[in-house]
Design a protein around this motif. Sequence first.
Motif, PDB file in Angstrom:
ATOM      1  N   GLU A  20       0.832  -1.210   0.000  1.00  0.00           N
ATOM      2  CA  GLU A  20       0.000   0.000   0.000  1.00  0.00           C
ATOM      3  C   GLU A  20       0.866   1.261   0.000  1.00  0.00           C
ATOM      4  OE1 GLU A  20      -3.312   0.160  -0.238  1.00  0.00           O
ATOM      5  OE2 GLU A  20      -3.793  -1.959  -0.054  1.00  0.00           O
TER       6      GLU A  20
ATOM      7  N   LEU B   8       2.126   1.684  -3.480  1.00  0.00           N
ATOM      8  CA  LEU B   8       1.006   2.087  -4.334  1.00  0.00           C
ATOM      9  C   LEU B   8       0.805   3.600  -4.251  1.00  0.00           C
ATOM     10  CD1 LEU B   8      -0.823   0.118  -5.952  1.00  0.00           C
ATOM     11  CD2 LEU B   8      -2.515   0.356  -4.155  1.00  0.00           C
ATOM     12  N   LEU B   9       0.715   4.098  -3.041  1.00  0.00           N
ATOM     13  CA  LEU B   9       0.502   5.542  -2.853  1.00  0.00           C
ATOM     14  C   LEU B   9       1.657   6.347  -3.415  1.00  0.00           C
ATOM     15  CD1 LEU B   9      -1.166   6.043   0.643  1.00  0.00           C
ATOM     16  CD2 LEU B   9      -2.131   6.413  -1.634  1.00  0.00           C
TER      17      LEU B   9
ATOM     18  N   ARG C 276       3.405   5.841  -5.948  1.00  0.00           N
ATOM     19  CA  ARG C 276       3.401   5.966  -7.412  1.00  0.00           C
ATOM     20  C   ARG C 276       2.522   7.136  -7.872  1.00  0.00           C
ATOM     21  NH1 ARG C 276       2.128  -0.350  -8.631  1.00  0.00           N
ATOM     22  NH2 ARG C 276       3.840  -1.148  -7.357  1.00  0.00           N
ATOM     23  N   ILE C 277       1.646   7.591  -6.991  1.00  0.00           N
ATOM     24  CA  ILE C 277       0.717   8.665  -7.352  1.00  0.00           C
ATOM     25  C   ILE C 277       1.372  10.021  -7.098  1.00  0.00           C
ATOM     26  CG2 ILE C 277      -1.541   9.679  -6.855  1.00  0.00           C
ATOM     27  CD1 ILE C 277      -2.375   6.895  -5.804  1.00  0.00           C
ATOM     28  N   PRO C 278       1.335  10.924  -8.082  1.00  0.00           N
ATOM     29  CA  PRO C 278       1.884  12.272  -7.887  1.00  0.00           C
ATOM     30  C   PRO C 278       1.304  12.896  -6.616  1.00  0.00           C
ATOM     31  CG  PRO C 278       1.236  11.970 -10.170  1.00  0.00           C
ATOM     32  CD  PRO C 278       0.779  10.752  -9.442  1.00  0.00           C
TER      33      PRO C 278
END
Lengths: 136, 136
Positions: free
Chosen positions: B112, B115-116, B118-120
């Motif tokens: 998790e 995952l986070l 990877r987000i701008p």
Amino acid sequence: MSDLLFSLPGYALRRAANAMMAELAKRLALIDLHISDASVLMLVAGRDDMTSSDIGRLLDIQRANMVPLLDRLSAAELIDRLPLNRKSLAVVLTERGRAKLAEVMEVTMNFERELLHRIPPEHRDHLVPALNALWH
Amino acid sequence: MSDLLFSLPGYALRRAANAMMAELAKRLALIDLHISDASVLMLVAGRDDMTSSDIGRLLDIQRANMVPLLDRLSAAELIDRLPLNRKSLAVVLTERGRAKLAEVMEVTMNFERELLHRIPPEHRDHLVPALNALWH
DNA sequence: TATTGTTATACTCTATAACTATA
DNA sequence: TATAGTTATAGAGTATAACAATA
């Protein structure tokens, strides 16, 4: 620990996608299409050079799994398959396929508009960029 | 029209969820678990009153589909089933189940976090609220 | 050698109907 | 009457291996 699960981005992503897919599948079933059928119709619209392998690569569907999908569209007379050379076939919309595509567009656009409308305005514009970062 | 497909929130949601699930499934397979197994372990952790039907309702899994899932966890000796009354059974973690849960937590939290990441940053905090609006 | 289209196959997830027993 | 647990079954999506024909 139970509450933790429901706070995880991965879990929220899974549940949101499942809910969305179930709803979209219901609406597309009204015009006798699977979700992947609709994606293929949209993808090949206005083109005459897309092979089964091309479509599979773009939509992340295995070559082998494209066979029953295209057979289904072919049986419904929504697509034709025209030789590009002695090895490859282009998937093209038939007259009936173009008419079905118009129905797909109506269902899809209504659905996507409703989907976005459910998201609070302050979060709305961030969803697609955030999602794209997870798979692009 | 082809490009339209890739701009739709619904399509981005589907692809992001598929990519995420495939990756998570691979990591959980290393500790011999399915994604739904891990969800159930996290959900019943620290509780002794959750029935199969309760779990199904919370995770959106049909009662009938809970049977093979719990059989699998039971065969791996990760859960026990204790009578709550003459009709219902509580799903509880065994000693081995609690140890497996610790592994689940390590895999899940690492996943998790990645995952986070990877987000701008400017979109990051909007993802979960936006997703939750789509299924809550 | 690599790619296309295909067949065959298997596994997971999901959905429905029906049954028994108990609340 | 409603709910819990279960069985059986079917549909849909997905993954792999293998093959012939062609690039």
